[in-house]
Design an enzyme around this catalytic site. Structure first.
Site, PDB file in Angstrom:
ATOM      1  N   TRP A 132      78.320 -12.392  46.840  1.00 24.36           N
ATOM      2  CA  TRP A 132      77.310 -12.165  47.875  1.00 24.36           C
ATOM      3  C   TRP A 132      77.978 -11.691  49.152  1.00 24.36           C
ATOM      4  CZ3 TRP A 132      75.218 -17.210  50.512  1.00 24.36           C
ATOM      5  CH2 TRP A 132      76.174 -18.222  50.480  1.00 24.36           C
ATOM      6  N   ASN A 133      77.172 -11.037  49.982  1.00 22.44           N
ATOM      7  CA  ASN A 133      77.676 -10.455  51.224  1.00 22.44           C
ATOM      8  C   ASN A 133      76.952 -11.042  52.421  1.00 22.44           C
ATOM      9  OD1 ASN A 133      79.326  -8.384  49.900  1.00 22.44           O
ATOM     10  ND2 ASN A 133      77.358  -7.503  49.294  1.00 22.44           N
TER      11      ASN A 133
ATOM     12  N   HIS B 203      66.364  -1.729  63.742  1.00 20.78           N
ATOM     13  CA  HIS B 203      65.957  -0.329  63.580  1.00 20.78           C
ATOM     14  C   HIS B 203      67.116   0.484  63.019  1.00 20.78           C
ATOM     15  CE1 HIS B 203      62.093  -1.042  65.655  1.00 20.78           C
ATOM     16  NE2 HIS B 203      62.794  -2.091  66.066  1.00 20.78           N
TER      17      HIS B 203
ATOM     18  N   HIS C  80      63.620   2.232  58.102  1.00 20.09           N
ATOM     19  CA  HIS C  80      63.135   1.007  58.739  1.00 20.09           C
ATOM     20  C   HIS C  80      61.704   1.137  59.236  1.00 20.09           C
ATOM     21  CE1 HIS C  80      64.497   3.125  62.404  1.00 20.09           C
ATOM     22  NE2 HIS C  80      63.561   2.435  63.016  1.00 20.09           N
TER      23      HIS C  80
ATOM     24  N   ASP D 240      58.818   0.173  62.190  1.00 24.00           N
ATOM     25  CA  ASP D 240      58.596  -0.102  63.614  1.00 24.00           C
ATOM     26  C   ASP D 240      57.269  -0.853  63.757  1.00 24.00           C
ATOM     27  OD1 ASP D 240      60.810   1.507  64.120  1.00 24.00           O
ATOM     28  OD2 ASP D 240      59.704   3.043  65.224  1.00 24.00           O
TER      29      ASP D 240
ATOM     30  N   HIS E  68      57.491  -3.539  69.051  1.00 26.01           N
ATOM     31  CA  HIS E  68      58.729  -2.821  69.367  1.00 26.01           C
ATOM     32  C   HIS E  68      58.646  -2.145  70.745  1.00 26.01           C
ATOM     33  CE1 HIS E  68      62.285  -0.433  68.953  1.00 26.01           C
ATOM     34  NE2 HIS E  68      61.685   0.690  68.626  1.00 26.01           N
TER      35      HIS E  68
ATOM     36  N   HIS F  60      56.296   6.493  70.013  1.00 27.86           N
ATOM     37  CA  HIS F  60      56.484   5.058  70.238  1.00 27.86           C
ATOM     38  C   HIS F  60      55.465   4.537  71.259  1.00 27.86           C
ATOM     39  CE1 HIS F  60      60.383   5.763  68.292  1.00 27.86           C
ATOM     40  NE2 HIS F  60      60.424   4.469  68.081  1.00 27.86           N
TER      41      HIS F  60
END
Ligand code: MN
Length: 261
Positions: free
Chosen positions: A64-65, A72, A76, A78, A82, A211
């Protein structure tokens, strides 16, 4: 048809090839290009990944990491929270948005020809109305996806496309955002570029109109999509649920399209 029959048909179509699943997601790794903001602002850090154990003394039977990134990063989501214009809506964050709003039909606006000759190309109301004359009116609660072939720019420098006066990437004319958000009442927009606004949108009126106005209308964004060339103009269904980060402004996610044929 009732719900049981609809889902049985879908299951059959997924198994039998009548419906194809297309992955609209870019790979997420340290070299994934991220948005660069003007130098006076905090920057988006690159994606980090570190092995915690890999069948070794740190964990003999498991791998696992640990991952670290901005919300973002890469492909991804928004959320309305945001942007300052969307901060006061109820249920405006990744953990509180009603889950049915993550799924909706796709309307794919193809501007590959326009963007090929003009990397600063902007979708206008006229462009949308021309599309609607051919494909029908954009229905409420749609994802409007902007196909530009920008995702085919695999060199991060070409993808971000910086010049001395800032990035040059396609986006939305300010006037078409209220048109999409209010007159068409869409779920949100999706783009192939690093963010939902055009590269030069810092200089628009208002600045960053997608946005500012899309989140100001309680709508969503999807950035860094790929494989939009595998979608029909209408008829696909997009599935785009972000991680359930409490109070999150967005998150990397896997975006899937269900496509006929
Ligand atoms: Mn974003």
């Amino acid at each position: 048809m009732n719900g049981i029959d609809i889902l049985a048909s879908l299951t059959g179509a997924l198994g039998g090839g009548g419906v194809r699943v297309v992955d609209l997601t870019q790979p997420l790794e340290p070299k994934t290009p991220v948005l660069q903001l003007p130098p006076e602002f905090v920057q988006n850090p690159p994606f980090e990944i570190e092995v915690l154990s890999k069948y070794d003394e740190r964990g003999p039977a498991w791998y696992w990491n640990k991952i670290k990134c901005g919300e973002h990063t890469g492909t991804h989501f928004d959320a309305p929270i945001h942007f300052v214009t969307g901060k006061d809506y109820e249920n405006n964050a990744t953990d509180t948005i009603p889950v049915e709003r993550f799924i909706g039909p796709a309307c794919v606006l193809d501007a590959t020809k326009e963007v090929e000759s003009d990397p600063d190309f902007l979708v206008t109301i006229e462009f949308i109305k021309t599309w609607e004359a051919e494909h029908g009116k954009i229905p409420p609660d749609s994802w409007v996806l902007f196909r530009t072939n920008w995702s085919k720019r695999t060199d991060p420098a070409d993808f971000l496309n910086f010049a001395e006066d800032g990035p040059h990437t396609p986006g939305w004319d300010a006037a078409c955002i209220p048109f999409l958000a209010e007159e068409r009442d869409i779920l949100g927009v999706g783009v192939e570029t690093v963010g939902t606004d055009a590269g030069q949108a810092f200089a628009f009126e208002p600045a960053f109109p997608c946005h500012t106005l899309m989140h100001g209308a309680n709508k969503f964004g999807l950035a860094s999509l790929t494989n939009l060339d595998q979608l029909p103009p209408t008829g696909a269904i997009i599935i785009a649920p972000p991680l359930k980060i409490v109070g999150g402004s967005g998150s990397p996610l896997r975006v899937l399209a269900l496509v006929p044929g």
